[in-house]
Design an enzyme around this catalytic site. Structure first.
Site: not given
Ligand SMILES: CCS(=O)(=O)N1CC(CC#N)(n2cc(-c3nc(Nc4ccc(C(=O)OC(C)(C)C)cc4)nc4[nH]ccc34)cn2)C1
Length: 305
Positions: A30, A148, A161
């Site tokens: 993502v 998740n 997810d």
């Molecule tokens: C499993 C296969 S996967 O690859 O499909 N995948 C992984 C998954 C696990 C779950 N849930 N995922 C969803 C998002 C996600 N993140 C966000 N915002 C943020 C905002 C800030 C941050 C952040 O500070 O991060 C660091 C690394 C600390 C700098 C992270 C995310 N907004 C979203 N909207 C829709 C999805 C989505 C991230 N990882 C789904």
């Protein structure tokens, strides 16, 4: 305001501006992007899920995931925005709302000091309601875990997810998967480990593990996997881990109450029931809500929804 966000369903790849990685999984990742058709950086921030290029074989699964999330309309479930076709690579990406505070794990680690019991229960009741909505649509999530759960704001979390989500057939109470794959067995109900059976009740079991993560502030050394492995012997090798896990669960061993966990949540109704996930696995969400005292505490704490 977001409510006037035009409900874009088709995103053109040429207007997608990559910003940074948000998360990664086995088959997908993502990314944070800005959809900026005017090219002046005023476009909206979105979360875009792409398949790993060499994993095109999962395109069918990915399309099912897109159809699943597109059919969900609930305040406690991450919102679908649309899809983006990149003709060049004949592939498609899933566009979702961007949740700025990231996963519940990172949020609790960072904000541990000012997330109190009251906010924990608010988050727990929101996850519960998201799960209740999923159940009303006959979906089993199958991967409910703090990793998740995403944080939309200081007072709102959402289930995300849907890569493993399945619909329970109309004539059955459960969904049986052919091959367990890389399964997160420490969040799995006993019947999911032994018979690959998934149902609303097994999701409720996983919700019980999420409650444990929540009230442990997702602390690394209270991680369910770590606690279970300590109990079965951390040098245990892969194939026999699930067998030993089933053994201790059948002998009624349960995750220990998280340190500093408020007594009301543990004692209501009595210690073992909160972490004895068996009752969780044989009740529906409403019973669970009363079991864990969430509704009781909501009233006592005056948490309004
Ligand atoms: C499993 C296969 S996967 O690859 O499909 N995948 C992984 C998954 C696990 C779950 N849930 N995922 C969803 C998002 C996600 N993140 C966000 N915002 C943020 C905002 C800030 C941050 C952040 O500070 O991060 C660091 C690394 C600390 C700098 C992270 C995310 N907004 C979203 N909207 C829709 C999805 C989505 C991230 N990882 C789904």
């Amino acid at each position: 305001s977001p409510s006037h966000q035009l409900d874009q369903l088709m995103y053109e790849e040429r207007h997608l501006r990559y910003i940074s990685p948000l998360g990664k999984g086995n088959f997908g990742s993502v990314e944070l992007c800005r959809y900026d058709p005017l090219g002046d950086n005023t476009g909206e921030l979105i979360a875009v899920k792409k398949l790993q290029p060499n994993k095109q074989s999962n395109l069918k699964e990915f399309q099912k995931e897109i159809n699943t999330i597109r059919s969900l309309h609930c305040d406690y479930i991450v919102k679908y925005r649309g899809v983006c076709y990149s003709m060049g690579r004949l592939s498609m990406s899933l566009v979702m709302e961007y949740l700025p505070y990231g996963s519940l794990i990172g949020y609790l680690e960072k904000n541990r000091l000012h997330v109190n019991y009251r906010r924990m229960l608010l988050f727990a009741s929101q996850i519960c309601k998201g799960l209740e909505y999923l159940q009303s649509m006959r979906y089993v999530h199958r991967d409910l875990a703090a990793r998740n759960i995403l944080v939309a704001s200081d007072t709102l979390v959402k289930i995300a997810d849907f890569g493993l989500t399945k619909i329970i057939p109309f004539d059955k109470e459960y969904y049986r998967v052919a091959h367990p794959g890389e399964s997160p067995i420490f969040w799995y109900a006993p019947e999911s480990i032994t018979e690959s059976k998934f149902s609303h009740k097994s999701d409720v079991w996983s919700f019980g593990v999420v409650l444990h993560e929540l009230f442990s502030y997702c602390e690394h050394n209270s991680n369910p996997k770590r606690l279970y492995m300590q109990e079965i012997g951390s040098d245990m090798q892969a194939p026999s881990i699930s067998m030993h896990l089933i053994d201790i669960l059948k002998n009624n061993w349960r995750l220990p109450a998280p340190p500093h966990c408020p007594t009301k949540v543990i004692l209501f109704p009595q210690p073992p029931a909160w972490f004895n996930q068996i009752p969780f696995a044989c009740c529906n969400i409403h019973t669970l809500l009363s079991l864990t005292g969430l509704r009781y505490d909501d009233e006592v704490l005056g948490i309004r929804h």
